[in-house]
Design a protein around this motif. Structure first.
Motif, PDB file in Angstrom:
ATOM      1  N   PRO A 154      40.732 -18.849  32.271  1.00 35.78           N
ATOM      2  CA  PRO A 154      39.304 -19.331  32.652  1.00 35.78           C
ATOM      3  C   PRO A 154      38.202 -18.630  31.942  1.00 35.78           C
ATOM      4  CG  PRO A 154      40.723 -18.008  34.650  1.00 35.78           C
ATOM      5  CD  PRO A 154      41.273 -17.926  33.228  1.00 35.78           C
ATOM      6  N   GLY A 155      37.161 -19.390  32.002  1.00 36.87           N
ATOM      7  CA  GLY A 155      35.909 -18.987  31.007  1.00 36.87           C
ATOM      8  C   GLY A 155      34.812 -18.454  31.839  1.00 36.87           C
ATOM      9  N   PRO A 156      33.620 -18.015  31.271  1.00 36.77           N
ATOM     10  CA  PRO A 156      32.555 -17.327  32.013  1.00 36.77           C
ATOM     11  C   PRO A 156      32.127 -18.310  32.893  1.00 36.77           C
ATOM     12  CG  PRO A 156      32.022 -18.104  29.784  1.00 36.77           C
ATOM     13  CD  PRO A 156      33.423 -18.610  29.825  1.00 36.77           C
ATOM     14  N   LEU A 157      32.089 -19.602  33.137  1.00 41.44           N
ATOM     15  CA  LEU A 157      31.689 -20.350  34.356  1.00 41.44           C
ATOM     16  C   LEU A 157      32.519 -20.885  35.170  1.00 41.44           C
ATOM     17  CD1 LEU A 157      28.966 -22.416  32.182  1.00 41.44           C
ATOM     18  CD2 LEU A 157      28.528 -20.379  33.343  1.00 41.44           C
ATOM     19  N   SER A 158      33.707 -20.550  35.115  1.00 45.06           N
ATOM     20  CA  SER A 158      34.937 -21.040  35.900  1.00 45.06           C
ATOM     21  C   SER A 158      34.809 -20.609  37.208  1.00 45.06           C
ATOM     22  CB  SER A 158      36.160 -20.503  35.339  1.00 45.06           C
ATOM     23  OG  SER A 158      36.671 -20.924  34.175  1.00 45.06           O
ATOM     24  N   ARG A 159      34.324 -19.271  37.527  1.00 47.66           N
ATOM     25  CA  ARG A 159      34.268 -18.688  38.793  1.00 47.66           C
ATOM     26  C   ARG A 159      33.034 -19.600  39.609  1.00 47.66           C
ATOM     27  NH1 ARG A 159      30.703 -15.169  40.870  1.00 47.66           N
ATOM     28  NH2 ARG A 159      31.120 -14.529  42.954  1.00 47.66           N
ATOM     29  N   LEU A 167      33.089 -26.509  29.382  1.00 55.10           N
ATOM     30  CA  LEU A 167      32.266 -25.153  30.099  1.00 55.10           C
ATOM     31  C   LEU A 167      32.886 -24.691  31.141  1.00 55.10           C
ATOM     32  CD1 LEU A 167      29.045 -27.463  30.725  1.00 55.10           C
ATOM     33  CD2 LEU A 167      29.224 -25.515  29.223  1.00 55.10           C
ATOM     34  N   THR A 168      34.005 -25.154  31.752  1.00 54.19           N
ATOM     35  CA  THR A 168      34.880 -24.384  32.697  1.00 54.19           C
ATOM     36  C   THR A 168      36.049 -24.041  32.264  1.00 54.19           C
ATOM     37  OG1 THR A 168      35.377 -26.687  33.493  1.00 54.19           O
ATOM     38  CG2 THR A 168      33.454 -25.952  34.338  1.00 54.19           C
ATOM     39  N   GLY A 169      36.313 -23.886  31.047  1.00 55.97           N
ATOM     40  CA  GLY A 169      37.835 -23.391  30.818  1.00 55.97           C
ATOM     41  C   GLY A 169      37.999 -23.199  29.432  1.00 55.97           C
ATOM     42  N   ASN A 170      39.220 -22.618  29.080  1.00 60.04           N
ATOM     43  CA  ASN A 170      39.575 -22.527  27.734  1.00 60.04           C
ATOM     44  C   ASN A 170      40.949 -22.976  27.266  1.00 60.04           C
ATOM     45  OD1 ASN A 170      37.922 -20.255  26.029  1.00 60.04           O
ATOM     46  ND2 ASN A 170      38.151 -19.148  28.101  1.00 60.04           N
ATOM     47  N   PRO A 195      35.162 -13.318  32.418  1.00 56.23           N
ATOM     48  CA  PRO A 195      36.169 -13.965  31.502  1.00 56.23           C
ATOM     49  C   PRO A 195      35.136 -14.395  30.196  1.00 56.23           C
ATOM     50  CG  PRO A 195      36.451 -14.744  33.639  1.00 56.23           C
ATOM     51  CD  PRO A 195      35.195 -13.770  33.793  1.00 56.23           C
ATOM     52  N   ARG A 196      35.698 -14.482  29.187  1.00 54.85           N
ATOM     53  CA  ARG A 196      35.030 -14.890  28.008  1.00 54.85           C
ATOM     54  C   ARG A 196      35.374 -16.198  27.611  1.00 54.85           C
ATOM     55  NH1 ARG A 196      35.793 -10.628  23.385  1.00 54.85           N
ATOM     56  NH2 ARG A 196      34.669 -12.305  22.282  1.00 54.85           N
ATOM     57  N   GLN A 197      34.484 -16.813  26.677  1.00 56.44           N
ATOM     58  CA  GLN A 197      34.893 -17.984  25.875  1.00 56.44           C
ATOM     59  C   GLN A 197      35.608 -17.875  24.561  1.00 56.44           C
ATOM     60  OE1 GLN A 197      34.092 -21.204  27.726  1.00 56.44           O
ATOM     61  NE2 GLN A 197      35.175 -22.147  26.199  1.00 56.44           N
ATOM     62  N   PHE A 198      36.693 -18.255  24.603  1.00 54.32           N
ATOM     63  CA  PHE A 198      37.237 -18.172  23.325  1.00 54.32           C
ATOM     64  C   PHE A 198      37.445 -19.753  22.521  1.00 54.32           C
ATOM     65  CE2 PHE A 198      38.292 -14.298  25.290  1.00 54.32           C
ATOM     66  CZ  PHE A 198      38.424 -13.244  23.890  1.00 54.32           C
ATOM     67  N   MET A 243      40.175 -28.126  43.704  1.00 56.34           N
ATOM     68  CA  MET A 243      39.984 -26.922  44.522  1.00 56.34           C
ATOM     69  C   MET A 243      40.600 -25.627  44.120  1.00 56.34           C
ATOM     70  SD  MET A 243      39.722 -28.878  48.385  1.00 56.34           S
ATOM     71  CE  MET A 243      38.753 -30.311  48.532  1.00 56.34           C
ATOM     72  N   TYR A 244      41.776 -25.943  43.374  1.00 58.67           N
ATOM     73  CA  TYR A 244      42.362 -24.879  42.785  1.00 58.67           C
ATOM     74  C   TYR A 244      42.441 -24.517  41.334  1.00 58.67           C
ATOM     75  CZ  TYR A 244      44.924 -26.076  47.096  1.00 58.67           C
ATOM     76  OH  TYR A 244      45.057 -26.476  48.512  1.00 58.67           O
ATOM     77  N   HIS A 245      42.170 -25.725  40.659  1.00 60.91           N
ATOM     78  CA  HIS A 245      42.448 -25.643  39.167  1.00 60.91           C
ATOM     79  C   HIS A 245      41.405 -24.710  38.463  1.00 60.91           C
ATOM     80  CE1 HIS A 245      43.188 -26.889  35.148  1.00 60.91           C
ATOM     81  NE2 HIS A 245      41.790 -27.193  34.804  1.00 60.91           N
ATOM     82  N   HIS A 246      40.015 -24.642  38.879  1.00 66.27           N
ATOM     83  CA  HIS A 246      39.355 -23.831  38.146  1.00 66.27           C
ATOM     84  C   HIS A 246      39.773 -22.036  38.154  1.00 66.27           C
ATOM     85  CE1 HIS A 246      36.458 -26.691  37.394  1.00 66.27           C
ATOM     86  NE2 HIS A 246      36.349 -27.105  38.559  1.00 66.27           N
ATOM     87  N   GLU A 247      40.487 -22.084  39.320  1.00 61.44           N
ATOM     88  CA  GLU A 247      40.841 -20.822  39.512  1.00 61.44           C
ATOM     89  C   GLU A 247      42.192 -20.206  39.000  1.00 61.44           C
ATOM     90  OE1 GLU A 247      40.097 -18.211  43.502  1.00 61.44           O
ATOM     91  OE2 GLU A 247      42.313 -19.204  43.621  1.00 61.44           O
TER      92      GLU A 247
END
Length: 503
Positions: free
Chosen positions: A208-213, A275-278, A407-410, A199-203
């Motif tokens: 963060p990546g483009p799909l994190s939000r 998909l959800t982070g970098n 946020p971009r994917q790196f 509930m916290y980690h993605h934020e």
């Protein structure tokens, strides 16, 4: 598996060799682009100063003291050869070329000692860099890449099947990686036990990546399911990676299928993290390593019998190579005692090496989850009076800044400065490198500015710079529709400055 030869794991070997080599390309490229402004002769934390300090300690000591001084650094070529930025570039270029050749499979066309020497060259070359990389190279995936590269050296070449013991050592690496991460979470923050961590980690994750939000805005029951799935994938599934070993005693395809299913679950969970982070190459490396448990009968098997070897052939493997891989297995039996103890220790170490060569390491990540995102924003101005100035924000490539930016994917590329910026608010004080970083901005140092996404002064020197902190959170769907902003930030607080160079 067929005794000493893992005849069904030719496809796994191809994925391992080419995938690990591909990630070495990324690692050396990241170093080529970032090491000099961060750690070079004029870097934020100059590596030559560290090397000279270690040499001085070694020269001043005697006996045990000298030995301890030499161990201040992991093995590095730069203790034998004086560090220069030019030599660092040469090492990176050589590493990229050598790793690219392995990706293409060229060394694998020769006898097994050819890819072995190539991978050992990558291992030693990259360890020479991480050993002097200080805090900018203090990440678990650096150790993981090194250990994976060392094991890949013993996968052999296309002229014979991979050795069973080497494939099993890759399973043991994945087990330590996944089970260690699972145990560190169970022993860590309460949020992993009450199923609220996601509930916290993605934020609040470092980058963060483009799909994190979108992942953060999923319903709470899905986040609880994510945590349960994570515990299952890291605490239960890794045990089944060893199932193909039963094929030595139990006929039929079931053991191989169980191992492949376990590997598929690990791969699926890692792709969700991609998909959800970098997370640099951590997730991609885990995906590559998990393929070691996927056996495909008949795939890649040589059409003809292997050529005779003067030392003899055992299950299709030349006897000298069998001796080499058996010695590797014996080495790992000894080295694995410490990480095995650590897995079940009350005070489990995370991302720890128990020997100078960074083999048989302990891994883990995110034993606790940050529940609030604090970002340090760096600003500058050309106005003479900082109290009445108009301030302009420096934009970083990966970390959150301007609230409307997606946020971009790196990943798997590693933005080292951005990651260290995430760690700054978690410490008790600002690190020494950050003060030097602000000085470089005041000097408008071109190499430092190339690490950023945008310099608001287009290469001109600012008169003042400062650091302020904000609390960031993802915008809700309603806030996004109203403002088109991905982030909401508030609670601004000064951290450092304003500071200026004496004129």
């Amino acid at each position: 598996m067929d005794g000493f030869a893992a005849v069904d794991f030719e496809f796994a070997r191809q994925v391992l060799q080419r995938g690990i080599a591909g990630l070495f390309v990324v690692a050396f490229l990241s170093t080529l682009n970032q090491f000099r402004p961060l750690l070079g002769e004029h870097g934020l934390l100059p590596a030559p100063e560290l090397i000279e300090w270690a040499r001085a300690r070694a020269s001043a000591g005697s006996g045990t003291g000298r030995t301890r001084a030499r161990r201040l650094l992991h093995p590095t070529l730069f203790l034998a050869v004086r560090y220069t930025d030019r030599r660092l570039v040469d090492l990176c270029v050589a590493g990229i070329v050598l790793a690219a050749a392995l990706v293409c499979g060229i060394p694998q066309l020769g006898p097994p000692w050819v890819p072995m020497l190539c991978f050992l060259g990558l291992w030693l070359g990259y360890m020479s860099i991480t050993s002097i990389g200080q805090t900018f190279y203090g990440f678990g995936w650096e150790m993981l890449l090194l250990e994976a590269g060392f094991l890949a050296a013993f996968l052999g070449s296309d002229s014979q099947p991979p050795s069973t013991v080497v494939i099993v050592l890759f399973w043991w690496l994945v087990f330590r990686l996944e089970f260690g991460a699972g145990m560190i979470k169970i022993r860590g923050g309460r949020e992993w036990r009450d199923l609220t961590a996601l509930m916290y980690h993605h934020e609040t994750q470092p980058m963060p990546g483009p799909l994190s939000r979108q992942a953060h805005l999923l319903p709470r029951w899905i986040h609880r399911g994510e945590v349960l799935g994570n515990h299952f994938a890291q605490l239960v599934v890794p045990w089944f990676l060893f199932a193909p070993l039963l094929g030595l005693f139990v006929p039929g395809p079931i053991p191989a299928i169980v191992g492949a299913v376990a590997a598929a679950i690990v791969i699926a969970t890692q792709l969700w993290l991609v998909l959800t982070g970098n997370f640099a190459w951590l997730n991609w490396m885990t995906v590559v390593l998990a393929f070691s448990a996927i056996g495909l009968p008949g795939i890649g098997s040589p059409a003809t019998a292997p050529p005779q070897h003067p030392g003899g052939i055992v299950d299709g493997i030349p006897l000298p190579w069998l001796v080499v891989t058996s010695a590797l297995a014996a080495l790992y039996v000894v080295l694995s005692w410490w990480p095995l103890q650590n897995l079940f220790a009350h005070r489990q170490l995370m991302n720890a090496s128990f020997n100078r060569w960074q083999l048989a390491n302990a891994y883990g990540a995110f034993g606790t989850v940050t529940k609030e995102r604090i970002e340090i924003v760096v600003e500058g101005t050309t106005d003479p009076d900082p109290d009445a100035a108009t301030w302009h924000e420096y934009e970083f490539k990966g970390k959150p800044g301007e609230v409307h930016r997606v946020p971009r994917q790196f990943a798997p590329y590693h933005l080292r400065l951005d990651w260290l910026m995430w760690f700054l608010p978690l410490g008790r004080s600002l690190d020494d490198w950050f003060t030097v970083f602000l000085v470089r901005l005041l000097e408008a140092d071109p190499a430092t500015l190339r690490l950023l996404a945008r310099d608001p002064f287009a290469g001109e020197r600012p008169r003042w710079v400062r650091a302020v902190s904000y609390r960031y959170r993802f915008a809700t769907r309603e806030e996004f529709r109203a403002e088109r902003a991905r982030w909401v930030r508030d609670r601004r607080r000064p951290v450092m400055g304003p500071v200026s160079l004496r004129r």
